[in-house]
Scaffold this active site. Structure first.
Site, short mmCIF file in Angstrom:
data_model
loop_
_atom_site.label_atom_id
_atom_site.label_comp_id
_atom_site.label_asym_id
_atom_site.label_seq_id
_atom_site.Cartn_x
_atom_site.Cartn_y
_atom_site.Cartn_z
N ASP A 177 -42.35 25.08 -22.87
CA ASP A 177 -44.47 24.97 -23.76
C ASP A 177 -45.09 25.97 -21.99
O ASP A 177 -45.08 24.85 -21.48
CB ASP A 177 -44.76 24.32 -24.18
N HIS A 178 -44.74 26.58 -22.22
CA HIS A 178 -45.64 27.01 -20.55
C HIS A 178 -46.96 26.36 -20.79
O HIS A 178 -47.76 25.91 -19.32
CB HIS A 178 -45.88 28.84 -20.18
N HIS A 240 -48.86 24.75 -28.14
CA HIS A 240 -50.14 24.46 -27.31
C HIS A 240 -50.57 23.29 -26.91
O HIS A 240 -50.73 22.14 -26.84
CB HIS A 240 -49.99 25.38 -26.47
C1 BG6 Z 1 -49.24 32.97 -25.84
C2 BG6 Z 1 -49.18 32.81 -27.37
O1 BG6 Z 1 -47.86 31.65 -26.38
O2 BG6 Z 1 -49.88 32.03 -25.46
C3 BG6 Z 1 -49.58 34.27 -27.09
O3 BG6 Z 1 -48.02 33.52 -27.44
C4 BG6 Z 1 -50.43 33.36 -25.83
O4 BG6 Z 1 -50.73 34.68 -27.94
C5 BG6 Z 1 -50.65 32.55 -24.78
O5 BG6 Z 1 -51.68 34.62 -25.78
C6 BG6 Z 1 -52.18 31.86 -24.75
O6 BG6 Z 1 -51.56 31.52 -23.26
P1 BG6 Z 1 -51.89 31.72 -21.72
O7 BG6 Z 1 -51.66 30.91 -20.72
O8 BG6 Z 1 -52.77 32.75 -21.87
O9 BG6 Z 1 -53.35 30.85 -21.92
#
Ligand code: BG6
Length: 483
Positions: A177-178, A240
């Site tokens: 989960d980044h 997230h």
């Molecule tokens: C992804 C989603 O996991 O996270 C996207 O699938 C979203 O829809 C993105 O735009 C948001 O990540 P970050 O790091 O740009 O906030």
């Protein structure tokens, strides 16, 4: 290259889906930046694997282009890029057939860490795991990295967990989960558990409410067909926002160790109340002056998928009972900005006269942009004229406060290096993912049963008015969405 980091051990990282968008935008540029930081040891190799018919030279060109596009130009030193590219290899591999597997097996070296990044559609997780196992490519120390979406409901997540479990132990599976790799998200734990200042106040006795906002200014154009089957709840909330909520609400783990942390997060998910449908607002963006509507982006005139969601949640445990947590996330909002705000209660009695409804103390953790923290405190307005109180921010921007603060590693860089170190703290365990789906499924089911449609909202704003009402009716207000 001056290294301030400790290199990881020698590894072979195979990226399945090595020619895909995630590899191009995040994984390969991230590895290059880690290389520049001195974290890739001599002998570490990155092996792209996909169906495309590249050779090593062709793939190196692809990686070179990815670096030029996604790494800032001040870091495009030709000698460094060439040295990095010399560690890159490519092998055409068919995830569903036999082609390429023998070649991959013979490419593997003994006594180096083997990691396999599944940057592919979830339906390929099983076939890849099986083939790695059957061809003896993965050993007991090998690691696999899997991307979201990890299932689309509890049933499919369980099936994915089961299929991976046939070939790998849980300690070998790194579910990304980044958001957990974002610097400020990790800082949340440092702030809570590295200071004495906040933790005694971190409960329903002192915290009035918590707001978590992940706002994006972009629409879903380009990924409409995926997004339309997910919506904000599957795409952002189940993973997230849930992870952010867990880190904010969890009990202090006994140590900063993978299972100790993940056990505590799991308890939060299990203590989450099922939200009342009237505490959920779903929205879908309209077209703007020069932006298409959600339905146009999704190419589905009848779509009832939400591109915005706001919800009020409760946690039934001793620490949090009575403190609402408000979440909101959406596309095509005013700004790209993500933050967590912990809003403290007023002092029980004001010795300075009427100061109703002020909620002077707010701790804001800014995830992006301009990562940092901000603590709002009440002070006396300077000058004569009595005791007039004002709120001022104690503001800490990482970019200003820390050397290299404007060059914070991307979430993927951090997480990939954690895989090589064998540290699962910032990865989701199988039971966590399942618990998150077990909480999400009934919410989605209720919308489907009621054939509930999202309300429309204008692009470039804060989402539907109903979402403002969600807080107004409780005598509270969302913080403004601004970068
Ligand atoms: C992804 C989603 O996991 O996270 C996207 O699938 C979203 O829809 C993105 O735009 C948001 O990540 P970050 O790091 O740009 O906030």
């Amino acid at each position: 290259m001056v290294s301030r980091v400790i290199p990881v051990e020698v590894f072979d990282l195979v990226i399945f889906g090595g020619t895909g968008d995630l590899a191009r935008r995040k994984i390969l540029p991230g590895l290059y930046r880690r290389f520049l930081a001195g974290q890739l040891p001599e002998g570490a190799r990155i092996i792209g694997a996909a169906r495309a018919d590249f050779d090593d030279a062709g793939y190196r060109q692809f990686v070179n282009d990815a670096i030029c596009e996604f790494v800032k130009s001040s870091r495009h030193d030709k000698a460094h890029i060439d040295e990095f590219l010399s560690r890159i290899k490519y092998l055409p591999v068919d995830a569903l057939g036999d082609a390429g597997w023998q070649g991959l097996a013979s490419l593997m070296r003994p006594n180096v860490i083997r990691a396999f990044y599944f940057s592919v559609a979830p339906r390929l997780f099983g076939p890849l795991a099986e083939r790695l196992h059957d061809h003896g490519i993965a050993d007991a120390e090998s690691r696999i990295v899997v991307e979201k979406p990890f299932g689309r409901d509890l049933k499919s997540a369980k099936a994915l967990n089961a299929v991976l479990a046939e070939s790998f132990d849980e300690h070998q599976i790194y579910r990304i989960d980044h958001y957990l790799g974002k610097e400020t998200v990790q800082n949340l734990m440092a702030v809570r558990f590295g200071n004495m200042l906040f933790e005694p106040l971190w409960n329903s006795q002192y915290v009035d409410h918590i707001q978590i906002t992940v706002a994006e200014s972009v629409g879903v154009g380009g990924r409409g067909s995926y997004y339309d089957k997910s919506g904000a709840i599957r795409d952002m909330v189940q993973n997230h926002l849930m992870q952010l909520l867990c880190l904010i609400a969890m009990e202090p783990p006994s140590e900063f160790e993978p299972d100790a942390v993940r056990d505590e997060k799991l308890k939060v998910i299990r203590a989450l109340d099922a939200p009342d449908q009237q505490d959920i607002v779903r929205g879908q963006y309209r077209s703007g002056e020069d932006t298409p509507s959600y339905r146009d982006d999704a190419e589905n005139d009848e779509s009832t998928t939400e591109s915005f969601i706001a919800m009020k949640l409760g946690i039934s445990n001793w620490r949090w009972k009575g403190t609402p947590i408000y979440l909101r996330t959406g596309k095509r909002l005013r700004e790209r900005t993500s933050e967590i705000a912990v809003v403290f209660k007023d002092p029980p009695h004001s010795i300075f006269g009427e100061q109703e409804g002020r909620r002077g103390n707010v701790l804001v953790i800014r995830l992006q942009p301009n990562e940092g923290m901000n603590l709002r405190v009440t002070i006396k307005e300077p000058g004569p004229g009595g005791m007039r109180l004002i709120e001022v921010p104690l503001d800490m921007s990482f970019a200003e406060a820390l050397a290299d603060g404007d060059d914070i590693p991307d979430a993927y860089e951090r997480l990939i290096m954690d895989v090589m170190r064998g540290n699962q703290t910032l990865f989701m365990r199988g039971d966590e993912v399942e618990a998150a789906w077990a909480w999400t499924d009934p919410i989605i089911q209720a919308w489907e049963d009621a054939r509930k449609k999202p309300v429309e909202y204008d692009p470039g704003g804060s989402g539907p008015d109903d979402s403002l009402m969600l807080l107004h009716r409780d005598g509270r207000r969302w913080r403004e969405i601004k970068a």
